[in-house]
Design an enzyme around this catalytic site. Structure first.
Site, PDB file in Angstrom:
ATOM      1  N   LYS A  49       0.837  -1.208   0.000  1.00 25.39           N
ATOM      2  CA  LYS A  49       0.000   0.000   0.000  1.00 25.39           C
ATOM      3  C   LYS A  49       0.868   1.253   0.000  1.00 25.39           C
ATOM      4  CE  LYS A  49      -3.793  -2.450   2.167  1.00 25.39           C
ATOM      5  NZ  LYS A  49      -4.762  -2.602   3.265  1.00 25.39           N
ATOM      6  N   GLN A  93      -4.344  -1.446   9.634  1.00 27.55           N
ATOM      7  CA  GLN A  93      -4.325  -2.784   9.042  1.00 27.55           C
ATOM      8  C   GLN A  93      -4.841  -3.828  10.035  1.00 27.55           C
ATOM      9  OE1 GLN A  93      -3.562  -3.190   5.825  1.00 27.55           O
ATOM     10  NE2 GLN A  93      -3.597  -5.401   5.725  1.00 27.55           N
ATOM     11  N   ASP A 116     -11.175   2.600   4.232  1.00 26.27           N
ATOM     12  CA  ASP A 116     -11.499   1.173   4.133  1.00 26.27           C
ATOM     13  C   ASP A 116     -13.005   0.947   3.966  1.00 26.27           C
ATOM     14  OD1 ASP A 116      -9.253  -0.562   4.254  1.00 26.27           O
ATOM     15  OD2 ASP A 116      -8.945  -0.084   6.373  1.00 26.27           O
TER      16      ASP A 116
END
Ligand code: L34
Length: 279
Positions: A49, A93, A116
């Site tokens: 990412k 994460q 997200d």
């Protein structure tokens, strides 16, 4: 023999689009990346990412925290990032170490920085058909279907798995694209009778070689969302690729399928957030 859907190539295309969008903004978009502990898979995904951000002209603010980080420390960091005007998106994460609450984190991230699309506000927006962000993995799958001109309208779609992160939002996006969707899970009875009806089969359960040729209709589109490791440590999905590929019309590989698309759609969400913040 199925056409292989090239997630890597399509991700590059999406990232190109994001880069040109980002370049027109006054201020560089920013992503804060929180990684707690030493999960080796998470480290790989987060590194990916950060690389994507660099490619797209997005600034990343890494926060690598020790496994012993307390809930209070994590929440304090999120508050700081919520208030930081250079941070357009916050990504924490998952999974988190056992002692930390993922739910508390998801709820603490400001909805307009929730790239997200995990916060209940954004999930609600999605369900009523008025999304701000799209959940990265399901959105990546939809982008793949679009790129390969695979129409969902009126089609029988079967989703394996009902997680909040993939299965549920995947079923939602397919429904919104006018698919007829069956959401299957570990308690589903006569699973293969259902999967054999699928024109579009999306598997997100995390079991190596779970989807075998006898479960797949001739000419189906088979999307493998899982990221497993087999006995010899090799990356693989849920689909027994060797036996299913000859039967399917389209199939995604693992790696090089949905994974890179998840990351590309994250970049798209960061751009969306930055555009909102700079409007
Ligand atoms: N907060 N947590 C948050 N957001 C997410 O969107 C994720 N997810 C899942 C795990 N936790 C998360 C990811 O990023 C899974 N995931 C993810 C992202 C990228 C890749 C795999 C999973 C990926 O890049 N896969 C590569 C192979 C990577 C490797 O070599 O190990 C592929 O080609 O599939």
């Amino acid at each position: 023999m199925a056409i292989q859907i090239d997630g890597k190539a399509l991700a590059a295309k999406v990232k190109d689009r994001v880069r040109s969008g980002a370049s027109t903004l006054q201020r560089q978009p920013g992503l804060a990346v929180i990684l707690v502990g030493e999960n080796p898979a998470s480290k790989v995904y987060v590194a990916g990412k950060e690389k994507d951000c660099a490619e797209c002209g997005i600034r990343s603010f890494p926060h690598k925290l020790p496994a012993e980080t307390t809930q209070e420390e994590l929440m304090a960091l999120i508050q700081t990032l919520n208030n930081d005007p250079l941070v357009d998106g916050i990504l924490c994460q998952l999974p988190l170490p056992e002692h930390l609450s993922e739910d508390a984190v998801i709820n603490a991230i400001r909805p307009d920085k929730d790239v997200d699309c995990f916060h209940p506000f954004n999930v609600g927006r999605l369900v009523i058909g008025a999304p701000v962000f799209l959940p990265c993995t399901p959105a990546g799958v939809m982008e793949m279907l679009k790129e390969y001109q695979i129409s969902v309208r009126g089609k029988r779609c079967v989703v394996l798995g009902r997680s909040n992160i993939v299965g549920k939002p995947m079923a939602m996006l397919l429904t919104q694209a006018d698919g007829t969707v069956t959401a299957c899970h570990s308690r589903t009875e006569q699973l293969s009778a259902i999967t054999r009806e699928a024109d579009i089969l999306v598997s997100a359960i995390g079991k190596t070689d779970f989807v075998t040729a006898d479960m797949v209709k001739e000419g189906a589109v088979v999307i493998d969302v899982a990221m497993n490791r087999n006995a010899s440590g090799k990356l693989c999905g849920d689909v027994d690729f060797a036996s299913v590929a000859p039967k399917a019309a389209y199939i995604t590989p693992v790696p090089g399928g949905v994974g890179p698309m998840t990351r590309a759609m994250l970049m798209q969400n960061i751009l969306t957030a930055a555009q909102m913040h700079q409007a």
